[in-house]
Design an enzyme around this catalytic site. Structure first.
Site, PDB file in Angstrom:
ATOM      1  N   ASP A   1      -3.450   4.420  45.551  1.00 58.42           N
ATOM      2  CA  ASP A   1      -2.485   5.274  44.862  1.00 58.42           C
ATOM      3  C   ASP A   1      -1.133   5.080  45.573  1.00 58.42           C
ATOM      4  O   ASP A   1      -0.415   4.121  45.291  1.00 58.42           O
ATOM      5  CB  ASP A   1      -3.035   6.699  44.972  1.00 58.42           C
ATOM      6  CG  ASP A   1      -2.264   7.741  44.211  1.00 58.42           C
ATOM      7  OD1 ASP A   1      -2.062   7.572  43.015  1.00 58.42           O
ATOM      8  OD2 ASP A   1      -1.854   8.740  44.819  1.00 58.42           O
TER       9      ASP A   1
ATOM     10  N   LYS B   1      -3.241   1.980  41.144  1.00 60.51           N
ATOM     11  CA  LYS B   1      -2.177   2.663  40.384  1.00 60.51           C
ATOM     12  C   LYS B   1      -0.854   2.201  40.969  1.00 60.51           C
ATOM     13  O   LYS B   1      -0.249   2.925  41.776  1.00 60.51           O
ATOM     14  CB  LYS B   1      -2.275   4.181  40.589  1.00 60.51           C
ATOM     15  CG  LYS B   1      -3.337   4.912  39.838  1.00 60.51           C
ATOM     16  CD  LYS B   1      -3.096   6.413  40.059  1.00 60.51           C
ATOM     17  CE  LYS B   1      -4.267   7.260  39.758  1.00 60.51           C
ATOM     18  NZ  LYS B   1      -4.112   8.654  40.222  1.00 60.51           N
TER      19      LYS B   1
HETATM   20  P1  5GP Z   1      -3.521   6.676  48.751  1.00 63.08           P
HETATM   21  O1  5GP Z   1      -3.563   6.803  50.249  1.00 63.08           O
HETATM   22  O2  5GP Z   1      -3.447   5.270  48.249  1.00 63.08           O
HETATM   23  O3  5GP Z   1      -2.442   7.554  48.173  1.00 63.08           O
HETATM   24  O4  5GP Z   1      -4.801   7.366  48.192  1.00 63.08           O
HETATM   25  C1  5GP Z   1      -6.041   6.872  48.192  1.00 63.08           C
HETATM   26  C2  5GP Z   1      -7.020   8.019  47.990  1.00 63.08           C
HETATM   27  O5  5GP Z   1      -6.477   9.055  47.158  1.00 63.08           O
HETATM   28  C3  5GP Z   1      -8.235   7.528  47.280  1.00 63.08           C
HETATM   29  O6  5GP Z   1      -9.216   6.999  48.166  1.00 63.08           O
HETATM   30  C4  5GP Z   1      -8.711   8.783  46.561  1.00 63.08           C
HETATM   31  O7  5GP Z   1      -9.523   9.549  47.422  1.00 63.08           O
HETATM   32  C5  5GP Z   1      -7.451   9.569  46.277  1.00 63.08           C
HETATM   33  N1  5GP Z   1      -6.995   9.367  44.881  1.00 63.08           N
HETATM   34  C6  5GP Z   1      -5.839   8.788  44.470  1.00 63.08           C
HETATM   35  N2  5GP Z   1      -5.734   8.791  43.130  1.00 63.08           N
HETATM   36  C7  5GP Z   1      -6.870   9.389  42.681  1.00 63.08           C
HETATM   37  C8  5GP Z   1      -7.370   9.672  41.361  1.00 63.08           C
HETATM   38  O8  5GP Z   1      -6.796   9.388  40.302  1.00 63.08           O
HETATM   39  N3  5GP Z   1      -8.591  10.285  41.311  1.00 63.08           N
HETATM   40  C9  5GP Z   1      -9.308  10.625  42.425  1.00 63.08           C
HETATM   41  N4  5GP Z   1     -10.471  11.230  42.238  1.00 63.08           N
HETATM   42  N5  5GP Z   1      -8.863  10.362  43.671  1.00 63.08           N
HETATM   43  C10 5GP Z   1      -7.655   9.750  43.796  1.00 63.08           C
END
Ligand code: 5GP
Length: 185
Positions: free
Chosen positions: A108, A136
């Site tokens: 994300d 994403k």
């Molecule tokens: P980042 O550090 O890249 O922002 O986030 C990664 C983590 O955020 C993922 O492993 C997940 O736990 C959570 N996450 C991000 N987007 C989503 C989503 O659309 N749905 C869910 N269930 N978790 C998400």
């Protein structure tokens, strides 16, 4: 009777698509890690990557070991805070020989994957690459491009295939968009 799938607005990645994606990624990994000098270790980031990891490892044909880590980003509802805390560490005395492939459910902001990559390199891993089922790209806060990616999705909160909301929906066999009224109640 309430069914879990009633909370899903739309299916984004179907079971058939998941099967095609995991087969494709496993082939890419087989090709890249076929050398005798490689010691491939898949590191599953709990709990979200559990289901993807299970599917992927069964389709990889080169020698592979598995391990797990857990990282939490303190967050409220569907938003991450950007602060990563490693709650289950990778403790391997042979880390300097390991070609680690981090297996994530979704990228994300990119903060978790960037942090874990740096952390494992700092611990002395021979190499660290990244693999995510969902991406994403429109949500990135730090620049990172996963080495292996299943499918890019729009900026929607998704659940299923290991991904949760409040620990629910992980067991759904597909990836779906959660109805906003579920988390805005
Ligand atoms: P980042 O550090 O890249 O922002 O986030 C990664 C983590 O955020 C993922 O492993 C997940 O736990 C959570 N996450 C991000 N987007 C989503 C989503 O659309 N749905 C869910 N269930 N978790 C998400």
């Amino acid at each position: 009777m309430k069914y879990v799938k009633d909370d899903i607005a739309e299916i984004l990645v179907s079971e058939e698509e998941i099967d095609r994606i995991t087969t494709r990624i496993a082939k890419e990994i087989d090709e890249d890690y076929k050398g005798e000098d490689k010691k491939l270790v898949l590191v599953c980031i709990l709990k979200g990557s559990l289901v993807f990891m299970g599917d992927l490892m069964k389709k990889i044909t080169v020698p592979v070991e598995i391990d797990c880590m857990k990282a939490s980003s303190y967050g409220v509802g569907t938003e991450s805070s950007g602060q990563i805390n490693i709650t289950l560490d990778l403790l391997r005395p042979d880390i300097k020989e390991c070609d680690i492939l981090i297996v994530e459910d979704i990228v994300d902001s990119g903060i978790t994957l960037t942090h874990l990559t740096k952390y494992l390199l700092m611990k002395g891993a021979k190499s660290v690459k990244t693999c995510t089922f969902l991406d994403k790209p429109s949500r990135r806060r730090v620049e990172i491009t996963p080495d292996y990616c299943g499918v890019e999705i729009p900026d929607e909160f998704v659940v299923g295939y290991g991904l949760d909301y409040a620990e629910m929906y992980r067991a759904l066999p597909f990836v779906g968009v959660l109805k906003p009224e579920v988390y805005t109640k």
